[in-house]
Design a protein around this motif. Structure first.
Motif, PDB file in Angstrom:
ATOM      1  N   PRO A 119     -26.279  73.158 146.187  1.00 56.45           N
ATOM      2  CA  PRO A 119     -27.537  72.453 145.939  1.00 56.45           C
ATOM      3  C   PRO A 119     -28.752  73.225 146.455  1.00 56.45           C
ATOM      4  N   TRP A 120     -28.573  74.050 147.489  1.00 50.66           N
ATOM      5  CA  TRP A 120     -29.685  74.845 148.018  1.00 50.66           C
ATOM      6  C   TRP A 120     -30.070  75.932 147.017  1.00 50.66           C
ATOM      7  N   GLN A 121     -29.081  76.570 146.406  1.00 52.69           N
ATOM      8  CA  GLN A 121     -29.348  77.573 145.374  1.00 52.69           C
ATOM      9  C   GLN A 121     -30.008  76.909 144.170  1.00 52.69           C
ATOM     10  N   ASP A 122     -29.521  75.743 143.792  1.00 47.69           N
ATOM     11  CA  ASP A 122     -30.112  75.000 142.674  1.00 47.69           C
ATOM     12  C   ASP A 122     -31.582  74.681 142.955  1.00 47.69           C
ATOM     13  N   LEU A 123     -31.867  74.262 144.181  1.00 41.96           N
ATOM     14  CA  LEU A 123     -33.235  73.929 144.575  1.00 41.96           C
ATOM     15  C   LEU A 123     -34.146  75.159 144.525  1.00 41.96           C
ATOM     16  N   MET A 124     -33.631  76.290 144.990  1.00 43.21           N
ATOM     17  CA  MET A 124     -34.421  77.538 144.934  1.00 43.21           C
ATOM     18  C   MET A 124     -34.748  77.879 143.476  1.00 43.21           C
ATOM     19  N   ALA A 125     -33.777  77.734 142.600  1.00 43.35           N
ATOM     20  CA  ALA A 125     -34.002  78.038 141.182  1.00 43.35           C
ATOM     21  C   ALA A 125     -35.023  77.080 140.572  1.00 43.35           C
ATOM     22  N   ARG A 126     -34.872  75.772 140.847  1.00 37.25           N
ATOM     23  CA  ARG A 126     -35.805  74.776 140.290  1.00 37.25           C
ATOM     24  C   ARG A 126     -37.231  74.971 140.787  1.00 37.25           C
ATOM     25  N   SER A 127     -37.367  75.484 142.006  1.00 39.05           N
ATOM     26  CA  SER A 127     -38.708  75.662 142.577  1.00 39.05           C
ATOM     27  C   SER A 127     -39.317  77.022 142.237  1.00 39.05           C
ATOM     28  N   GLY A 128     -38.649  77.787 141.384  1.00 43.76           N
ATOM     29  CA  GLY A 128     -39.186  79.083 140.965  1.00 43.76           C
ATOM     30  C   GLY A 128     -39.054  80.158 142.027  1.00 43.76           C
ATOM     31  N   ARG A 129     -38.128  79.996 142.966  1.00 49.35           N
ATOM     32  CA  ARG A 129     -37.961  80.952 144.058  1.00 49.35           C
ATOM     33  C   ARG A 129     -36.579  81.613 144.038  1.00 49.35           C
ATOM     34  N   ALA A 130     -35.926  81.600 142.884  1.00 50.78           N
ATOM     35  CA  ALA A 130     -34.581  82.185 142.770  1.00 50.78           C
ATOM     36  C   ALA A 130     -34.576  83.657 143.168  1.00 50.78           C
ATOM     37  N   HIS A 131     -35.688  84.346 142.970  1.00 47.55           N
ATOM     38  CA  HIS A 131     -35.764  85.766 143.327  1.00 47.55           C
ATOM     39  C   HIS A 131     -35.641  85.988 144.840  1.00 47.55           C
ATOM     40  N   LEU A 132     -35.846  84.936 145.637  1.00 47.04           N
ATOM     41  CA  LEU A 132     -35.727  85.030 147.094  1.00 47.04           C
ATOM     42  C   LEU A 132     -34.374  84.549 147.605  1.00 47.04           C
ATOM     43  N   SER A 133     -33.588  83.917 146.738  1.00 44.66           N
ATOM     44  CA  SER A 133     -32.377  83.251 147.216  1.00 44.66           C
ATOM     45  C   SER A 133     -31.329  84.219 147.754  1.00 44.66           C
ATOM     46  N   ASP A 134     -31.241  85.431 147.228  1.00 48.25           N
ATOM     47  CA  ASP A 134     -30.264  86.389 147.752  1.00 48.25           C
ATOM     48  C   ASP A 134     -30.577  86.722 149.209  1.00 48.25           C
ATOM     49  N   ARG A 135     -31.830  86.985 149.495  1.00 52.24           N
ATOM     50  CA  ARG A 135     -32.237  87.322 150.871  1.00 52.24           C
ATOM     51  C   ARG A 135     -32.061  86.118 151.796  1.00 52.24           C
ATOM     52  N   VAL A 136     -32.511  84.961 151.355  1.00 53.08           N
ATOM     53  CA  VAL A 136     -32.395  83.749 152.170  1.00 53.08           C
ATOM     54  C   VAL A 136     -30.920  83.412 152.401  1.00 53.08           C
ATOM     55  N   GLY A 137     -30.134  83.414 151.342  1.00 51.97           N
ATOM     56  CA  GLY A 137     -28.720  83.063 151.461  1.00 51.97           C
ATOM     57  C   GLY A 137     -27.943  83.988 152.374  1.00 51.97           C
ATOM     58  N   SER A 138     -28.220  85.284 152.302  1.00 50.52           N
ATOM     59  CA  SER A 138     -27.468  86.218 153.155  1.00 50.52           C
ATOM     60  C   SER A 138     -27.750  85.967 154.631  1.00 50.52           C
ATOM     61  N   VAL A 139     -28.973  85.614 154.960  1.00 46.89           N
ATOM     62  CA  VAL A 139     -29.346  85.359 156.357  1.00 46.89           C
ATOM     63  C   VAL A 139     -28.903  83.965 156.795  1.00 46.89           C
ATOM     64  N   ILE A 140     -29.245  82.956 156.012  1.00 48.66           N
ATOM     65  CA  ILE A 140     -29.030  81.572 156.432  1.00 48.66           C
ATOM     66  C   ILE A 140     -27.553  81.190 156.403  1.00 48.66           C
ATOM     67  N   CYS A 141     -26.827  81.571 155.374  1.00 47.64           N
ATOM     68  CA  CYS A 141     -25.401  81.213 155.338  1.00 47.64           C
ATOM     69  C   CYS A 141     -24.642  81.852 156.494  1.00 47.64           C
ATOM     70  N   ASN A 142     -24.956  83.092 156.822  1.00 50.73           N
ATOM     71  CA  ASN A 142     -24.301  83.719 157.975  1.00 50.73           C
ATOM     72  C   ASN A 142     -24.618  82.970 159.264  1.00 50.73           C
ATOM     73  N   ALA A 143     -25.885  82.602 159.456  1.00 47.69           N
ATOM     74  CA  ALA A 143     -26.271  81.868 160.665  1.00 47.69           C
ATOM     75  C   ALA A 143     -25.610  80.497 160.705  1.00 47.69           C
ATOM     76  N   GLU A 144     -25.687  79.775 159.603  1.00 41.55           N
ATOM     77  CA  GLU A 144     -25.172  78.406 159.557  1.00 41.55           C
ATOM     78  C   GLU A 144     -23.660  78.346 159.766  1.00 41.55           C
ATOM     79  N   TYR A 145     -22.919  79.120 158.999  1.00 41.83           N
ATOM     80  CA  TYR A 145     -21.462  79.012 159.069  1.00 41.83           C
ATOM     81  C   TYR A 145     -20.881  79.681 160.308  1.00 41.83           C
ATOM     82  N   SER A 146     -21.560  80.647 160.867  1.00 38.63           N
ATOM     83  CA  SER A 146     -21.140  81.203 162.163  1.00 38.63           C
ATOM     84  C   SER A 146     -21.286  80.137 163.249  1.00 38.63           C
ATOM     85  N   ALA A 147     -22.360  79.354 163.166  1.00 40.44           N
ATOM     86  CA  ALA A 147     -22.559  78.264 164.128  1.00 40.44           C
ATOM     87  C   ALA A 147     -21.480  77.199 163.971  1.00 40.44           C
TER      88      ALA A 147
END
Length: 180
Positions: A119-147
């Motif tokens: 749903p986070w990727q879907d939200l990025m796409a709907r908000s016109g920010r899909a071009h940023l999702s690779d960078r955001v996802g690589s940082v945030i998913c690592n932080a979140e799931y490591s925690a």
């Protein structure tokens, strides 16, 4: 609703009467507020200090928030620590947040989480920010799931996390591995 009378409770507000939200509507309301707050604060920080600073602050937030989520779900579900508790709680989290996912316990205390819809990727796409999702996802998913992994680790048995594939990185699915 097909002519059926709505039997949900009503409350009086002055001279008006209004119905009370049912549990599903409440969950939808809070889910939407949660995702909106996450995106809005990010965009405000980005506007003030730039994308990289916003992403770093977001990484810090997503290094702490999963601890709160995990502890809350562990309490609600009565789950323990270790891979079993992690599996139970992370399934509840993903179900509540609207992910499409499968989990598979593997040999040797490993758990594989495969996400087919994020749903986070879907939200990025709907908000016109899909071009940023690779960078955001690589940082945030690592932080979140490591925690998440750290929160379910036991003193004598740490759980490690490895991000193997990501939808936001162009893969068909996200594949996350936990081992402990």
């Amino acid at each position: 609703m097909g002519g059926r009378e709505d039997r949900r409770p009503e409350v009086e507000v002055g001279e008006a009467r209004t119905r009370v939200l049912d549990d599903g509507e409440k969950a939808d309301y809070f889910r939407r507020c949660y995702t909106s707050a996450d995106g809005l604060w990010f965009m405000m920080v980005e506007e003030m200090w730039g994308f990289e600073e916003a992403l770093e602050i977001d990484r810090q937030v997503w290094s702490v928030l999963p601890k709160i989520q995990a502890r809350t779900l562990r309490e609600i579900l009565g789950a323990g620590k270790g891979i079993g508790g992690l599996a139970e709680c992370i399934a509840a989290k993903h179900s509540a947040e609207g992910f499409g996912f499968e989990m598979e316990a593997e040999q040797g205390g490993r758990l594989r989480l495969t996400i087919s819809r994020c749903p986070w990727q879907d939200l990025m796409a709907r908000s016109g920010r899909a071009h940023l999702s690779d960078r955001v996802g690589s940082v945030i998913c690592n932080a979140e799931y490591s925690a998440w992994a750290a929160e379910f680790s036991e003193v004598d048995r740490k759980i490690s996390f490895l991000l193997r594939s990501r939808i936001c990185g162009g893969d068909d699915v996200c594949t996350f591995s936990f081992e402990g």
